[in-house]
Design an enzyme around this catalytic site. Structure first.
Site, PDB file in Angstrom:
ATOM      1  N   GLY A 128     -24.484 -33.572  28.342  1.00  0.00           N
ATOM      2  CA  GLY A 128     -25.414 -32.540  27.864  1.00  0.00           C
ATOM      3  C   GLY A 128     -25.148 -32.223  26.396  1.00  0.00           C
ATOM      4  N   HIS A 129     -23.864 -32.001  26.068  1.00  0.00           N
ATOM      5  CA  HIS A 129     -23.506 -31.736  24.667  1.00  0.00           C
ATOM      6  C   HIS A 129     -23.861 -32.947  23.790  1.00  0.00           C
ATOM      7  CE1 HIS A 129     -20.422 -29.124  26.811  1.00  0.00           C
ATOM      8  NE2 HIS A 129     -20.991 -28.246  26.008  1.00  0.00           N
TER       9      HIS A 129
ATOM     10  N   GLN B 105     -18.452 -13.401  24.136  1.00  0.00           N
ATOM     11  CA  GLN B 105     -19.492 -13.618  25.147  1.00  0.00           C
ATOM     12  C   GLN B 105     -18.931 -13.696  26.563  1.00  0.00           C
ATOM     13  OE1 GLN B 105     -20.724 -17.294  23.031  1.00  0.00           O
ATOM     14  NE2 GLN B 105     -20.998 -18.183  25.050  1.00  0.00           N
TER      15      GLN B 105
ATOM     16  N   LYS C  71     -30.669 -26.216  29.663  1.00  0.00           N
ATOM     17  CA  LYS C  71     -29.878 -25.829  30.821  1.00  0.00           C
ATOM     18  C   LYS C  71     -29.629 -24.311  30.800  1.00  0.00           C
ATOM     19  CE  LYS C  71     -25.659 -25.440  32.872  1.00  0.00           C
ATOM     20  NZ  LYS C  71     -24.455 -24.793  32.406  1.00  0.00           N
TER      21      LYS C  71
ATOM     22  N   GLN D 231     -30.564 -18.247  27.426  1.00  0.00           N
ATOM     23  CA  GLN D 231     -29.956 -18.263  26.091  1.00  0.00           C
ATOM     24  C   GLN D 231     -30.941 -18.807  25.051  1.00  0.00           C
ATOM     25  OE1 GLN D 231     -25.778 -19.555  25.219  1.00  0.00           O
ATOM     26  NE2 GLN D 231     -26.770 -21.476  24.717  1.00  0.00           N
TER      27      GLN D 231
ATOM     28  N   SER E 165     -19.539 -27.621  31.643  1.00  0.00           N
ATOM     29  CA  SER E 165     -18.076 -27.669  31.510  1.00  0.00           C
ATOM     30  C   SER E 165     -17.436 -26.989  32.714  1.00  0.00           C
ATOM     31  CB  SER E 165     -17.648 -26.960  30.228  1.00  0.00           C
ATOM     32  OG  SER E 165     -18.326 -27.518  29.124  1.00  0.00           O
TER      33      SER E 165
HETATM   34  P1  AMP Z   1     -21.582 -24.646  26.106  1.00  0.00           P
HETATM   35  O1  AMP Z   1     -20.522 -25.505  25.517  1.00  0.00           O
HETATM   36  O2  AMP Z   1     -21.587 -24.639  27.601  1.00  0.00           O
HETATM   37  O3  AMP Z   1     -21.653 -23.276  25.481  1.00  0.00           O
HETATM   38  O4  AMP Z   1     -22.966 -25.321  25.729  1.00  0.00           O
HETATM   39  C1  AMP Z   1     -23.261 -25.666  24.394  1.00  0.00           C
HETATM   40  C2  AMP Z   1     -24.672 -26.154  24.323  1.00  0.00           C
HETATM   41  O5  AMP Z   1     -24.832 -27.275  25.178  1.00  0.00           O
HETATM   42  C3  AMP Z   1     -25.707 -25.113  24.782  1.00  0.00           C
HETATM   43  O6  AMP Z   1     -26.850 -25.192  23.949  1.00  0.00           O
HETATM   44  C4  AMP Z   1     -26.036 -25.576  26.175  1.00  0.00           C
HETATM   45  O7  AMP Z   1     -27.327 -25.203  26.598  1.00  0.00           O
HETATM   46  C5  AMP Z   1     -25.937 -27.065  26.024  1.00  0.00           C
HETATM   47  N1  AMP Z   1     -25.717 -27.683  27.330  1.00  0.00           N
HETATM   48  C6  AMP Z   1     -24.706 -27.421  28.207  1.00  0.00           C
HETATM   49  N2  AMP Z   1     -24.888 -28.128  29.340  1.00  0.00           N
HETATM   50  C7  AMP Z   1     -26.039 -28.838  29.184  1.00  0.00           C
HETATM   51  C8  AMP Z   1     -26.781 -29.738  30.002  1.00  0.00           C
HETATM   52  N3  AMP Z   1     -26.371 -30.059  31.218  1.00  0.00           N
HETATM   53  N4  AMP Z   1     -27.908 -30.268  29.504  1.00  0.00           N
HETATM   54  C9  AMP Z   1     -28.340 -29.932  28.260  1.00  0.00           C
HETATM   55  N5  AMP Z   1     -27.698 -29.105  27.443  1.00  0.00           N
HETATM   56  C10 AMP Z   1     -26.565 -28.547  27.890  1.00  0.00           C
END
Ligand code: AMP
Length: 301
Positions: free
Chosen positions: A36-37, A61, A150, A154, A187
């Site tokens: 995703g990242h 957060q 996802k 947000q 994560s």
């Molecule tokens: P996080 O590290 O969880 O704060 O996520 C950082 C970015 O990655 C945020 O914009 C999330 O929406 C995106 N993200 C996390 N998981 C996914 C996923 N499965 N698909 C797409 N984007 C994701």
């Protein structure tokens, strides 16, 4: 790829790029990178000249009883992944670099959209997100910032913030990336036991079922919400926090499904809190669903 830990160094690097006429793409994250990242980084790489990925587990957060200290970390893996995705900078500030005076007296908050859905269980979460993202916008000066669908709430909150405050940034929503069995990548999936991991795809399956009944003509939100809750509720390892059909722009709950809507849900699974959603465009009998991409991205692609 340059690793930067200091705000002044990041600001200087970005100033040089902007002065040379290059566009900057920002990808804010909390690390522990998965596909995703990586997909956000690829979108940024395609859309802008200079890609800044930030890795900061933002204490602001997290609620007092949440998983700040346990949040999964893998700096070596993250460095390798961001390098592979050809990021130009990985910004990894310490907490004292971002909040040198302790908790901030100045914060950025978005009303209304932050009150429902995840905001009910996490009352200060989105203030933490909007504040840290505003700081990153001000440090980096990106022309575009990339966020995943996802975290649908947000994304909606950040879009609203950018419009309300006339911030000169394009917010780009990127596809929700799923494991092959449908589980939304996160994560926090690292917290799941093997039994919980086996149960978790039921969340996605319930959204697929909801999409199907809507294709068959169902337009009553309460019916759709109950169908999703019942499908998830069959599994004793999943503990539903909310299931709600909302307007995709305002995030207000809808009684009747019409226009662009999101079915959003959150559920506990052991130590993990999982979220998922499907976005639907409903026009008369026509239902167009965005269920995300059910494929792991091959890093060597
Ligand atoms: P996080 O590290 O969880 O704060 O996520 C950082 C970015 O990655 C945020 O914009 C999330 O929406 C995106 N993200 C996390 N998981 C996914 C996923 N499965 N698909 C797409 N984007 C994701």
């Amino acid at each position: 790829m340059r690793v930067i830990e200091r705000i002044e160094d990041l600001r200087a690097a970005c100033d040089i790029e902007r002065a040379a006429g290059r566009s900057i793409g920002l990808v804010p994250t909390m690390g522990y990178f998965h596909s995703g990242h990586r997909s956000l980084m690829r979108n940024a790489r395609e859309g802008t000249d200079f890609v800044v990925v930030t890795l900061f587990v933002n204490p602001m957060q997290f609620g007092p009883d949440e998983d700040l200290d346990a949040y999964p970390r893998d700096i070596a893996g993250d460095l390798a992944a961001a390098t592979e995705e050809r990021a130009d900078v990985l910004f990894m500030p310490s907490v004292s670099e971002m909040y040198p005076l302790g908790p901030q007296k100045t914060t950025v908050g978005v009303s209304s959209l932050t009150e429902g859905l995840c905001g009910r269980a996490r009352p200060h979460h989105f203030d933490g997100v909007t504040t840290v993202v505003t700081k990153l916008f001000n440090i980096v000066g990106p022309s575009a910032a990339y966020f995943g669908r996802k975290d649908f709430q947000q994304l909606a909150v950040l879009r609203w913030m950018v419009r309300d405050l006339d911030l000169p940034v394009e917010v780009i929503g990127c596809p929700l990336i799923r494991e092959n069995d449908g589980l939304a990548m996160s994560s926090r999936n690292a917290y799941l036991s093997s039994e919980e991991r086996a149960a978790a795809p039921a969340l996605f399956a319930s959204l697929v079922e909801a999409t199907e009944v809507m294709r068959d003509g169902e337009r009553d939100s309460a019916v759709v919400e109950k169908l999703v809750s019942d499908a998830i509720g069959k599994n004793s390892l999943l503990d539903i926090e909310y299931v709600e059909v909302c307007d995709a722009l305002t995030l207000q709950r809808l009684d009747e499904i019409d226009g662009e809507v999101v079915i959003a849900l959150a559920a506990g699974a052991g130590r993990a809190r999982l979220i998922d959603n499907v976005v639907l465009r409903v026009d008369g009998l026509l239902v167009e669903a965005d269920l995300g991409m059910r494929i792991g991205l091959d890093p060597s692609e």
